[in-house]
Design a protein around this motif. Structure first.
Motif, PDB file in Angstrom:
ATOM      1  N   ALA A  37       0.823  -1.206   0.000  1.00 36.02           N
ATOM      2  CA  ALA A  37       0.000   0.000   0.000  1.00 36.02           C
ATOM      3  C   ALA A  37       0.862   1.263   0.000  1.00 36.02           C
ATOM      4  O   ALA A  37       0.578   2.216  -0.726  1.00 36.02           O
ATOM      5  CB  ALA A  37      -0.932  -0.003   1.209  1.00 36.02           C
ATOM      6  N   ILE A  38       1.909   1.260   0.793  1.00 37.10           N
ATOM      7  CA  ILE A  38       2.805   2.425   0.835  1.00 37.10           C
ATOM      8  C   ILE A  38       3.480   2.614  -0.514  1.00 37.10           C
ATOM      9  O   ILE A  38       3.531   3.729  -1.047  1.00 37.10           O
ATOM     10  CB  ILE A  38       3.854   2.270   1.959  1.00 37.10           C
ATOM     11  CG1 ILE A  38       3.168   2.358   3.326  1.00 37.10           C
ATOM     12  CG2 ILE A  38       4.959   3.324   1.835  1.00 37.10           C
ATOM     13  CD1 ILE A  38       4.054   1.949   4.490  1.00 37.10           C
ATOM     14  N   ILE A  39       3.977   1.548  -1.087  1.00 37.82           N
ATOM     15  CA  ILE A  39       4.669   1.643  -2.370  1.00 37.82           C
ATOM     16  C   ILE A  39       3.719   2.111  -3.466  1.00 37.82           C
ATOM     17  O   ILE A  39       4.056   2.998  -4.255  1.00 37.82           O
ATOM     18  CB  ILE A  39       5.330   0.297  -2.736  1.00 37.82           C
ATOM     19  CG1 ILE A  39       6.498   0.032  -1.784  1.00 37.82           C
ATOM     20  CG2 ILE A  39       5.800   0.291  -4.189  1.00 37.82           C
ATOM     21  CD1 ILE A  39       7.057  -1.374  -1.853  1.00 37.82           C
ATOM     22  N   SER A  40       2.521   1.560  -3.500  1.00 37.36           N
ATOM     23  CA  SER A  40       1.585   1.951  -4.551  1.00 37.36           C
ATOM     24  C   SER A  40       1.118   3.392  -4.393  1.00 37.36           C
ATOM     25  O   SER A  40       0.806   4.058  -5.370  1.00 37.36           O
ATOM     26  CB  SER A  40       0.391   1.001  -4.603  1.00 37.36           C
ATOM     27  OG  SER A  40      -0.416   1.152  -3.474  1.00 37.36           O
ATOM     28  N   THR A  41       1.105   3.877  -3.161  1.00 35.93           N
ATOM     29  CA  THR A  41       0.696   5.260  -2.916  1.00 35.93           C
ATOM     30  C   THR A  41       1.778   6.260  -3.307  1.00 35.93           C
ATOM     31  O   THR A  41       1.496   7.295  -3.905  1.00 35.93           O
ATOM     32  CB  THR A  41       0.342   5.461  -1.430  1.00 35.93           C
ATOM     33  OG1 THR A  41      -0.726   4.568  -1.095  1.00 35.93           O
ATOM     34  CG2 THR A  41      -0.077   6.898  -1.145  1.00 35.93           C
ATOM     35  N   PHE A  42       3.029   5.941  -3.006  1.00 34.75           N
ATOM     36  CA  PHE A  42       4.089   6.934  -3.169  1.00 34.75           C
ATOM     37  C   PHE A  42       5.041   6.686  -4.337  1.00 34.75           C
ATOM     38  O   PHE A  42       5.900   7.515  -4.608  1.00 34.75           O
ATOM     39  CB  PHE A  42       4.895   7.049  -1.872  1.00 34.75           C
ATOM     40  CG  PHE A  42       4.064   7.558  -0.728  1.00 34.75           C
ATOM     41  CD1 PHE A  42       3.620   8.867  -0.708  1.00 34.75           C
ATOM     42  CD2 PHE A  42       3.698   6.720   0.317  1.00 34.75           C
ATOM     43  CE1 PHE A  42       2.834   9.340   0.333  1.00 34.75           C
ATOM     44  CE2 PHE A  42       2.923   7.177   1.363  1.00 34.75           C
ATOM     45  CZ  PHE A  42       2.486   8.492   1.369  1.00 34.75           C
ATOM     46  N   ASP A  43       4.900   5.564  -5.022  1.00 34.12           N
ATOM     47  CA  ASP A  43       5.749   5.296  -6.177  1.00 34.12           C
ATOM     48  C   ASP A  43       5.354   6.230  -7.312  1.00 34.12           C
ATOM     49  O   ASP A  43       4.184   6.512  -7.524  1.00 34.12           O
ATOM     50  CB  ASP A  43       5.588   3.836  -6.613  1.00 34.12           C
ATOM     51  CG  ASP A  43       6.538   3.452  -7.725  1.00 34.12           C
ATOM     52  OD1 ASP A  43       7.580   4.117  -7.882  1.00 34.12           O
ATOM     53  OD2 ASP A  43       6.239   2.484  -8.435  1.00 34.12           O
ATOM     54  N   SER A  44       6.323   6.715  -8.049  1.00 41.25           N
ATOM     55  CA  SER A  44       6.044   7.664  -9.131  1.00 41.25           C
ATOM     56  C   SER A  44       6.058   6.984 -10.501  1.00 41.25           C
ATOM     57  O   SER A  44       6.389   7.594 -11.492  1.00 41.25           O
ATOM     58  CB  SER A  44       7.054   8.809  -9.100  1.00 41.25           C
ATOM     59  OG  SER A  44       8.369   8.296  -9.253  1.00 41.25           O
ATOM     60  N   ASN A  45       5.665   5.733 -10.544  1.00 41.04           N
ATOM     61  CA  ASN A  45       5.634   4.979 -11.785  1.00 41.04           C
ATOM     62  C   ASN A  45       4.306   5.238 -12.493  1.00 41.04           C
ATOM     63  O   ASN A  45       3.245   4.905 -11.968  1.00 41.04           O
ATOM     64  CB  ASN A  45       5.799   3.487 -11.478  1.00 41.04           C
ATOM     65  CG  ASN A  45       5.867   2.637 -12.708  1.00 41.04           C
ATOM     66  OD1 ASN A  45       5.259   2.929 -13.728  1.00 41.04           O
ATOM     67  ND2 ASN A  45       6.615   1.552 -12.608  1.00 41.04           N
ATOM     68  N   PRO A  46       4.326   5.795 -13.714  1.00 36.03           N
ATOM     69  CA  PRO A  46       3.079   6.085 -14.427  1.00 36.03           C
ATOM     70  C   PRO A  46       2.220   4.842 -14.678  1.00 36.03           C
ATOM     71  O   PRO A  46       1.002   4.933 -14.660  1.00 36.03           O
ATOM     72  CB  PRO A  46       3.547   6.690 -15.755  1.00 36.03           C
ATOM     73  CG  PRO A  46       4.928   7.168 -15.499  1.00 36.03           C
ATOM     74  CD  PRO A  46       5.494   6.265 -14.440  1.00 36.03           C
ATOM     75  N   ALA A  47       2.839   3.700 -14.865  1.00 30.87           N
ATOM     76  CA  ALA A  47       2.067   2.470 -15.068  1.00 30.87           C
ATOM     77  C   ALA A  47       1.276   2.127 -13.814  1.00 30.87           C
ATOM     78  O   ALA A  47       0.115   1.715 -13.891  1.00 30.87           O
ATOM     79  CB  ALA A  47       2.998   1.321 -15.443  1.00 30.87           C
TER      80      ALA A  47
END
Length: 74
Positions: A37-47
């Protein structure tokens, strides 16, 4: 952008170094779901952003269908 908490920063620092999500969770003694959840919230990956937006759209469409079926779609 908001400031990350120390825990969120710890997750993202490891993720940016290429750590697998399961290793991050184990190292920080947090759940795999919380790590993801943290990674999906703060990752800057456009995909990832497109995937998250698609999930939100699908959820909204399902909610609207249920509301209409229940007669509460005003």
């Amino acid at each position: 952008m908001s400031t990350l908490t120390p825990g969120e920063q710890a997750v993202m620092s490891r993720f940016d170094l290429g750590w697998p999500e399961s290793d991050i969770a184990a190292d920080l003694s947090i759940s795999f779901a919380r790590t993801r959840a943290i990674i999906s919230t703060f990752d800057s990956n456009p995909a990832h952003d497109r995937h998250r937006e698609a999930q939100i759209r699908r959820g909204s469409q399902r909610l609207l269908a249920r509301l209409r079926k229940a007669g509460g779609h005003r």
